[in-house]
Design a protein around this motif. Structure first.
Motif, PDB file in Angstrom:
ATOM      1  N   SER A 268       0.867  -1.272  -0.223  1.00 15.64           N
ATOM      2  CA  SER A 268      -0.044  -0.073   0.047  1.00 15.64           C
ATOM      3  C   SER A 268       0.624   1.110   0.026  1.00 15.64           C
ATOM      4  O   SER A 268       0.345   2.257  -0.402  1.00 15.64           O
ATOM      5  CB  SER A 268      -1.022  -0.048   1.190  1.00 15.64           C
ATOM      6  N   THR A 269       2.171   1.259   0.485  1.00 11.43           N
ATOM      7  CA  THR A 269       3.021   2.416   0.441  1.00 11.43           C
ATOM      8  C   THR A 269       3.598   2.481  -1.112  1.00 11.43           C
ATOM      9  O   THR A 269       4.246   1.692  -1.517  1.00 11.43           O
ATOM     10  CB  THR A 269       4.130   2.044   1.388  1.00 11.43           C
ATOM     11  N   LYS A 270       2.978   3.815  -1.635  1.00 13.95           N
ATOM     12  CA  LYS A 270       3.516   4.132  -3.004  1.00 13.95           C
ATOM     13  C   LYS A 270       4.065   5.323  -3.232  1.00 13.95           C
ATOM     14  O   LYS A 270       4.019   6.107  -4.327  1.00 13.95           O
ATOM     15  CB  LYS A 270       2.127   3.711  -3.981  1.00 13.95           C
ATOM     16  N   ASP A 271       4.659   5.848  -2.265  1.00 13.03           N
ATOM     17  CA  ASP A 271       5.109   7.247  -2.206  1.00 13.03           C
ATOM     18  C   ASP A 271       6.388   7.469  -3.035  1.00 13.03           C
ATOM     19  O   ASP A 271       6.964   8.639  -3.175  1.00 13.03           O
ATOM     20  CB  ASP A 271       4.994   7.899  -0.818  1.00 13.03           C
ATOM     21  N   GLN A 272       7.172   6.332  -3.401  1.00 18.22           N
ATOM     22  CA  GLN A 272       8.344   6.400  -4.024  1.00 18.22           C
ATOM     23  C   GLN A 272       8.481   5.354  -5.093  1.00 18.22           C
ATOM     24  O   GLN A 272       7.912   4.365  -5.020  1.00 18.22           O
ATOM     25  CB  GLN A 272       9.749   6.137  -2.894  1.00 18.22           C
ATOM     26  N   PRO A 273       9.083   5.987  -6.137  1.00 14.29           N
ATOM     27  CA  PRO A 273       9.466   4.944  -7.414  1.00 14.29           C
ATOM     28  C   PRO A 273       9.808   3.407  -6.727  1.00 14.29           C
ATOM     29  O   PRO A 273       9.328   2.541  -7.408  1.00 14.29           O
ATOM     30  CB  PRO A 273      10.294   5.734  -8.229  1.00 14.29           C
ATOM     31  N   ILE A 274      11.025   3.726  -5.926  1.00 19.30           N
ATOM     32  CA  ILE A 274      11.304   2.157  -5.617  1.00 19.30           C
ATOM     33  C   ILE A 274      11.752   2.401  -4.227  1.00 19.30           C
ATOM     34  O   ILE A 274      12.349   3.252  -3.591  1.00 19.30           O
ATOM     35  CB  ILE A 274      12.675   1.915  -6.369  1.00 19.30           C
ATOM     36  N   GLN A 275      11.240   1.324  -3.333  1.00 18.97           N
ATOM     37  CA  GLN A 275      11.689   1.345  -1.797  1.00 18.97           C
ATOM     38  C   GLN A 275      11.992   0.052  -1.113  1.00 18.97           C
ATOM     39  O   GLN A 275      11.431  -1.071  -1.857  1.00 18.97           O
ATOM     40  CB  GLN A 275      10.564   1.832  -1.203  1.00 18.97           C
ATOM     41  N   SER A 322      18.643  -3.245  -9.189  1.00 18.25           N
ATOM     42  CA  SER A 322      18.484  -2.815 -10.854  1.00 18.25           C
ATOM     43  C   SER A 322      17.885  -3.528 -11.813  1.00 18.25           C
ATOM     44  O   SER A 322      17.257  -3.196 -12.374  1.00 18.25           O
ATOM     45  CB  SER A 322      20.148  -3.171 -11.208  1.00 18.25           C
ATOM     46  N   LEU A 323      17.529  -4.958 -11.470  1.00 22.75           N
ATOM     47  CA  LEU A 323      16.747  -5.839 -12.111  1.00 22.75           C
ATOM     48  C   LEU A 323      15.339  -5.314 -11.942  1.00 22.75           C
ATOM     49  O   LEU A 323      14.343  -5.227 -13.024  1.00 22.75           O
ATOM     50  CB  LEU A 323      16.754  -7.181 -11.527  1.00 22.75           C
ATOM     51  N   LEU A 324      14.912  -4.912 -10.748  1.00 23.50           N
ATOM     52  CA  LEU A 324      13.511  -4.512 -10.550  1.00 23.50           C
ATOM     53  C   LEU A 324      13.153  -3.202 -11.291  1.00 23.50           C
ATOM     54  O   LEU A 324      12.248  -2.838 -11.846  1.00 23.50           O
ATOM     55  CB  LEU A 324      13.224  -4.485  -8.962  1.00 23.50           C
ATOM     56  N   ASP A 325      14.242  -2.226 -11.419  1.00 28.26           N
ATOM     57  CA  ASP A 325      14.159  -1.025 -11.832  1.00 28.26           C
ATOM     58  C   ASP A 325      14.076  -1.094 -13.306  1.00 28.26           C
ATOM     59  O   ASP A 325      13.107  -0.712 -14.143  1.00 28.26           O
ATOM     60  CB  ASP A 325      15.384  -0.261 -11.629  1.00 28.26           C
TER      61      ASP A 325
END
Length: 346
Positions: A268-275, A322-325
């Protein structure tokens, strides 16, 4: 804050441990380029242990990272590892096949990411609340059962098997479907949902003696259409994890992975591109020794989606990050292409 040498030692210990899975000693660190004597390195490791960043698992001189150590590493030392072209090609090819529905793309993205990483992958597609209803029909399965299908303008399809109440015959059912289509096709799902609770029951009651059960069907299906569907890939990767110590924990983890509400809350936390969240930050005792790398993406005019990896806290963060990005960018492009094809077709 740590000294530069302590930073270097912690970085090397985590880099080696997340790749090898073995406690790291001073000799290995010297071989990795830490410019200090073995005794000095051991003293620094002891200091890092006192800070709560390292753990000494047994009497050997080797150390492993603590959850606090991983958190420090992620916050201050983590550098994404550059992916090879061949790895990027695999992602692009995996997402490059023909898809017939949005949920197909989201579901496959979880399976593909899990296969690429050997971790459990979680995927949620773009928001659906702004979609418009483009079709509603019922297909008979037998005398008393139909499959009801809702289609939206952006490729979302919901279907549900439904038993027809004995008080409603098939001719009446067909008429109801025609009335509902006449009144609701082309309307946003939110308006459809509201009118099914207000205007539509009044209209149907004018024409039919009973609408028992039929309106409940529409309400249930619209509720499902609004629900953020979460797809899980590689569920057994987590259930077979070293973190699972006994059968009770296995059962609890299995139930957790089957609970879409809990999984949605996890993402539910979606305030950053990747966390990256570790241990207690995940808000669930069951995941106290695990980490979640979550990547969010945006599709212009179509909302936001999420793709994530869940696994042991000892995952190789630099590679997985890196892979997820790259994966989220390729997934967003795949979805964008799909939406464009729908728009041009329409």
């Amino acid at each position: 804050m740590l000294t530069q040498r302590q930073d270097n030692i912690l970085h090397q210990i985590i880099h080696n441990y997340t790749n090898l899975g073995k406690p790291i000693g001073s000799k290995t660190l010297m071989e990795e380029g830490i410019a200090a004597s073995s005794a000095t390195i051991r003293n620094e490791m002891k200091t890092l242990e006192e800070y709560g960043l390292l753990v000494k698992p047994h009497s050997s001189s080797g150390r492993i990272p603590s959850l606090k150590g991983y958190r420090y590493y992620v916050d201050y030392l983590l550098e994404p590892e550059k992916l090879k072209k061949s790895e990027v090609d695999v992602i692009q090819q995996s997402l490059g096949k023909d898809f017939h529905e949005i949920n197909d793309i989201i579901e496959q993205s979880a399976k593909i990411l899990s296969k690429l990483t050997s971790y459990t992958a979680l995927s949620i597609g773009p928001d659906v609340s702004n979609r418009k209803l483009t079709g509603f029909k019922m297909v008979p399965l037998n005398n008393r059962q139909v499959i009801a299908i809702i289609v939206t303008d952006k490729g979302n399809v919901e279907n549900q098997v439904f038993s027809i109440p004995k008080s409603v015959d098939s001719e009446d059912l067909e008429k109801m479907v025609r009335i509902i289509n006449d009144k609701l096709i082309g309307e946003p799902l939110l308006i459809v949902y509201q009118r099914l609770r207000t205007e539509i029951p009044m209209i149907l009651h004018k024409y039919f003696q009973t609408t028992e059960g039929i309106l409940d069907l529409f309400n249930n299906m619209l509720s499902e259409a609004f629900e953020e569907k979460i797809f899980v890939g590689g569920q057994m990767n987590l259930l077979n994890s070293d973190q699972i110590q006994n059968i009770d924990q296995f059962k609890s983890m299995y139930l957790f992975m089957e609970n879409s509400k809990q999984l949605n809350e996890l993402l539910s936390t979606k305030d950053q591109p990747i966390q990256i969240r570790i241990g207690s930050e995940l808000g669930n005792d069951l995941l106290s020794d695990m980490s979640l790398i979550q990547a969010n993406y945006e599709i212009k005019d179509h909302g936001n989606g999420t793709i994530a990896l869940l696994g042991s806290a000892s995952m190789p963060y630099s590679k997985m990050l890196s892979l997820l990005d790259v994966f989220r960018q390729e997934l967003a492009e795949t979805l964008d292409d799909y939406y464009r094809s729908i728009d041009s077709f329409g």
